[in-house]
Design a protein around this motif. Structure first.
Motif, mmCIF file in Angstrom:
data_model
loop_
_atom_site.group_PDB
_atom_site.id
_atom_site.type_symbol
_atom_site.label_atom_id
_atom_site.label_comp_id
_atom_site.label_asym_id
_atom_site.label_seq_id
_atom_site.Cartn_x
_atom_site.Cartn_y
_atom_site.Cartn_z
ATOM 1 N N ASP A 114 25.336 48.627 -15.054
ATOM 2 C CA ASP A 114 24.487 49.068 -14.776
ATOM 3 C C ASP A 114 23.371 50.118 -15.615
ATOM 4 O O ASP A 114 22.321 49.903 -15.465
ATOM 5 C CB ASP A 114 24.755 49.911 -13.408
ATOM 6 N N ASP A 115 24.177 50.628 -16.286
ATOM 7 C CA ASP A 115 23.329 51.615 -17.280
ATOM 8 C C ASP A 115 22.559 50.772 -18.311
ATOM 9 O O ASP A 115 21.419 51.002 -18.488
ATOM 10 C CB ASP A 115 24.056 52.598 -17.972
ATOM 11 N N ILE A 116 23.463 49.693 -18.856
ATOM 12 C CA ILE A 116 22.548 48.691 -19.761
ATOM 13 C C ILE A 116 21.420 47.944 -19.103
ATOM 14 O O ILE A 116 20.104 48.097 -19.767
ATOM 15 C CB ILE A 116 23.469 47.784 -20.258
ATOM 16 N N LEU A 117 21.647 47.589 -17.979
ATOM 17 C CA LEU A 117 20.439 46.801 -17.136
ATOM 18 C C LEU A 117 19.227 48.083 -16.899
ATOM 19 O O LEU A 117 18.082 47.382 -16.825
ATOM 20 C CB LEU A 117 20.938 46.393 -15.573
ATOM 21 N N VAL A 118 19.579 49.027 -16.595
ATOM 22 C CA VAL A 118 18.647 50.086 -16.390
ATOM 23 C C VAL A 118 17.729 50.458 -17.862
ATOM 24 O O VAL A 118 16.660 50.660 -17.792
ATOM 25 C CB VAL A 118 18.896 51.481 -15.885
ATOM 26 N N GLN A 119 18.525 50.439 -18.789
ATOM 27 C CA GLN A 119 18.050 50.783 -20.143
ATOM 28 C C GLN A 119 17.028 49.785 -20.557
ATOM 29 O O GLN A 119 16.073 49.892 -21.262
ATOM 30 C CB GLN A 119 18.829 51.256 -21.174
ATOM 31 N N THR A 120 17.507 48.430 -20.694
ATOM 32 C CA THR A 120 16.971 47.282 -21.098
ATOM 33 C C THR A 120 17.134 46.116 -20.166
ATOM 34 O O THR A 120 18.119 45.350 -20.018
ATOM 35 C CB THR A 120 17.679 46.959 -22.330
ATOM 36 N N PRO A 121 16.075 46.025 -19.108
ATOM 37 C CA PRO A 121 16.092 45.008 -18.181
ATOM 38 C C PRO A 121 16.116 43.693 -18.491
ATOM 39 O O PRO A 121 15.702 43.512 -19.620
ATOM 40 C CB PRO A 121 14.986 45.432 -17.278
ATOM 41 N N LEU A 122 16.580 42.766 -17.625
ATOM 42 C CA LEU A 122 16.834 41.233 -18.131
ATOM 43 C C LEU A 122 15.649 40.646 -17.562
ATOM 44 O O LEU A 122 15.288 40.806 -16.540
ATOM 45 C CB LEU A 122 18.101 40.874 -17.619
ATOM 46 N N LYS A 123 15.263 39.628 -18.254
ATOM 47 C CA LYS A 123 14.427 38.577 -17.618
ATOM 48 C C LYS A 123 15.267 37.212 -17.484
ATOM 49 O O LYS A 123 15.974 36.949 -18.460
ATOM 50 C CB LYS A 123 13.278 38.149 -18.602
ATOM 51 N N ALA A 124 14.935 36.486 -16.297
ATOM 52 C CA ALA A 124 15.972 35.302 -16.128
ATOM 53 C C ALA A 124 16.089 34.532 -16.914
ATOM 54 O O ALA A 124 17.122 34.074 -17.514
ATOM 55 C CB ALA A 124 15.888 34.950 -14.809
ATOM 56 N N ALA A 125 15.017 33.979 -17.425
ATOM 57 C CA ALA A 125 14.844 33.004 -18.514
ATOM 58 C C ALA A 125 15.629 33.190 -19.600
ATOM 59 O O ALA A 125 16.225 32.633 -20.284
ATOM 60 C CB ALA A 125 13.341 32.387 -18.785
ATOM 61 N N ALA A 126 15.301 34.500 -20.146
ATOM 62 C CA ALA A 126 15.990 34.857 -21.405
ATOM 63 C C ALA A 126 17.330 35.028 -21.464
ATOM 64 O O ALA A 126 18.301 34.594 -22.303
ATOM 65 C CB ALA A 126 15.183 36.389 -21.939
ATOM 66 N N PHE A 127 17.971 35.445 -20.218
ATOM 67 C CA PHE A 127 19.325 35.641 -20.224
ATOM 68 C C PHE A 127 19.993 34.183 -19.829
ATOM 69 O O PHE A 127 21.061 33.930 -20.286
ATOM 70 C CB PHE A 127 19.626 36.389 -18.835
ATOM 71 N N ILE A 128 19.332 33.284 -19.275
ATOM 72 C CA ILE A 128 19.891 31.797 -19.170
ATOM 73 C C ILE A 128 19.801 31.355 -20.343
ATOM 74 O O ILE A 128 20.952 30.491 -20.723
ATOM 75 C CB ILE A 128 18.845 31.049 -17.985
ATOM 76 N N VAL A 129 19.150 31.393 -21.428
ATOM 77 C CA VAL A 129 19.239 31.021 -22.515
ATOM 78 C C VAL A 129 20.354 31.658 -23.381
ATOM 79 O O VAL A 129 20.824 30.901 -24.073
ATOM 80 C CB VAL A 129 17.743 31.470 -23.527
ATOM 81 N N THR A 130 20.493 32.986 -23.208
ATOM 82 C CA THR A 130 21.918 33.264 -23.683
ATOM 83 C C THR A 130 23.085 32.789 -23.279
ATOM 84 O O THR A 130 24.005 32.541 -23.854
ATOM 85 C CB THR A 130 21.880 34.950 -23.502
ATOM 86 N N ILE A 131 23.008 32.371 -21.880
ATOM 87 C CA ILE A 131 24.182 31.822 -21.424
ATOM 88 C C ILE A 131 24.621 30.295 -22.209
ATOM 89 O O ILE A 131 25.512 29.962 -22.226
ATOM 90 C CB ILE A 131 24.100 31.450 -19.794
ATOM 91 N N TYR A 132 23.224 29.592 -22.252
ATOM 92 C CA TYR A 132 23.386 28.342 -22.864
ATOM 93 C C TYR A 132 23.933 28.575 -24.424
ATOM 94 O O TYR A 132 24.777 27.536 -24.764
ATOM 95 C CB TYR A 132 22.123 27.652 -22.844
ATOM 96 N N GLY A 133 23.419 29.326 -24.805
ATOM 97 C CA GLY A 133 23.808 29.655 -26.275
ATOM 98 C C GLY A 133 25.204 30.108 -26.566
ATOM 99 O O GLY A 133 25.980 29.612 -27.404
ATOM 100 N N ASP A 134 25.672 30.987 -25.712
ATOM 101 C CA ASP A 134 26.975 31.521 -25.925
ATOM 102 C C ASP A 134 27.990 30.522 -25.110
ATOM 103 O O ASP A 134 29.177 30.369 -25.796
ATOM 104 C CB ASP A 134 27.142 32.926 -25.374
ATOM 105 N N VAL A 135 27.732 30.111 -23.774
ATOM 106 C CA VAL A 135 28.870 29.189 -23.306
ATOM 107 C C VAL A 135 28.627 27.948 -23.181
ATOM 108 O O VAL A 135 29.892 27.247 -23.221
ATOM 109 C CB VAL A 135 28.568 29.793 -21.781
ATOM 110 N N VAL A 136 27.541 27.305 -23.152
ATOM 111 C CA VAL A 136 27.108 25.970 -22.659
ATOM 112 C C VAL A 136 27.082 25.391 -24.160
ATOM 113 O O VAL A 136 27.647 24.187 -24.276
ATOM 114 C CB VAL A 136 26.269 25.844 -21.855
ATOM 115 N N GLU A 137 26.216 25.453 -24.849
ATOM 116 C CA GLU A 137 25.888 24.705 -26.151
ATOM 117 C C GLU A 137 27.252 24.213 -26.760
ATOM 118 O O GLU A 137 27.463 23.428 -27.421
ATOM 119 C CB GLU A 137 25.016 25.576 -27.135
ATOM 120 N N PRO A 138 28.105 25.465 -27.226
ATOM 121 C CA PRO A 138 29.424 24.844 -27.946
ATOM 122 C C PRO A 138 30.420 24.216 -27.194
ATOM 123 O O PRO A 138 31.325 23.733 -27.606
ATOM 124 C CB PRO A 138 29.997 26.360 -28.497
#
Length: 298
Positions: free
Chosen positions: A20-44
């Motif tokens: 919660d603290d991290i999200l308040v300090q640095t809010p997420l954008k959906a598309a950017a976070f989905i890109v992170t999911i693909y890079g970390d979880v899906v692509e490899p």
């Protein structure tokens, strides 16, 4: 909002507070976070995943299903994802171009220090301004409309350019040069915020087991934040950086915490994430390579 030290809470509850603290300090954008999911979880793991997994993963960081579907549609329109259907389920895979971009980013995020040298680039031919801006995004400093200097690393768009290697044995002159052409203060501040956000997570995870789903959520936030800061950093050679440069500590923290969270996070992926051809594997050769690289940096 910081309730991390409250008594009677489990490790997952405390980490939820830190999320919660991290999200308040640095809010997420959906598309950017989905890109992170693909890079970390899906692509490899082959580059394809069920949209239900994206929705569930994003829900853990308060991104709604509507926002996920809208972001996925925009990523498809941008040529980064390609949709597939199998029965009533929708799956999305990386496009070939996006896969190449993800591989390049992974080399920066998981790799060790780059070459310790400098390069002068004189742009020739057409579209000079567009190419100069690409050099600046890659960490170069503009010296005049056609001339730039930066770390001697592979950069796209140098086909029509004259490149010359540069070297300095004078630390004071190098420090003065960097101060004149690069503003490192915003990057240092970004690294310090990253350290403030994730030091408490590391301290907690070292002492208490973290549930698999929670470990994945925190690992995704970890790599999302580190990726954002690192890819904006000009990543100058070590000799050009201040002696107290926080980027060095940030990389060590990233490596150590990623390794700490990965067994549980990867177990959750192997048990819950699917593609049209079946479950995603918890471990692959590419993931083993990433973890091995991080072990040398932690």
């Amino acid at each position: 909002m910081n309730r991390v030290m409250a008594t009677g809470e489990g490790a997952d509850d405390r980490i939820a507070d830190l999320v919660d603290d991290i999200l308040v300090q640095t809010p997420l954008k959906a598309a950017a976070f989905i890109v992170t999911i693909y890079g970390d979880v899906v692509e490899p793991r082959g580059g394809v995943v069920w949209i239900g997994n994206l929705i569930e993963t994003c829900a853990a960081v308060s991104i709604s299903e509507t926002l996920v579907r809208t972001a996925v549609s925009r990523l498809v329109a941008a040529g980064q994802l390609v949709g597939e259907r199998e029965g009533r389920r929708s799956y999305y895979r990386l496009s070939t171009a996006a896969g190449s971009e993800f591989a390049a980013a992974a080399r920066i995020i998981f790799g060790s220090a780059e070459e310790e040298s400098w390069q002068l680039v004189h742009l020739t031919g057409a579209e000079v301004e567009e190419r100069m801006q690409a050099l600046e995004r890659a960490g170069y400093a503009r010296l005049d409309p056609r001339l730039a200097i930066g770390p001697a690393r592979q950069v796209a768009g140098l086909a029509d350019a004259l490149t010359l290697r540069a070297h300095s044995d004078d630390p004071k002159a190098l420090a003065a040069f960097v101060q004149a052409y690069w503003n490192l203060a915003p990057h240092a501040a970004a690294y310090r915020l990253f350290l403030d956000q994730f030091r408490p997570v590391a301290a907690l995870a070292e002492k208490h087991p973290v549930a698999p789903a929670t470990a994945l959520t925190m690992r995704l936030l970890l790599i999302h934040r580190f990726r954002t800061v690192l890819l904006r950093d000009p990543r100058l050679p070590a000799a050009a950086l201040p002696p107290d440069w926080p980027g060095l500590e940030a990389r060590r923290l990233f490596a150590a915490l990623y390794l700490l969270l990965s067994p549980s996070a990867d177990d959750h992926i192997g048990r819950n994430f699917i593609s049209a051809s079946g479950p995603l594997r918890a471990m692959t050769e590419e993931i083993e390579k990433r973890l091995s690289l991080l072990e040398t940096q932690a």
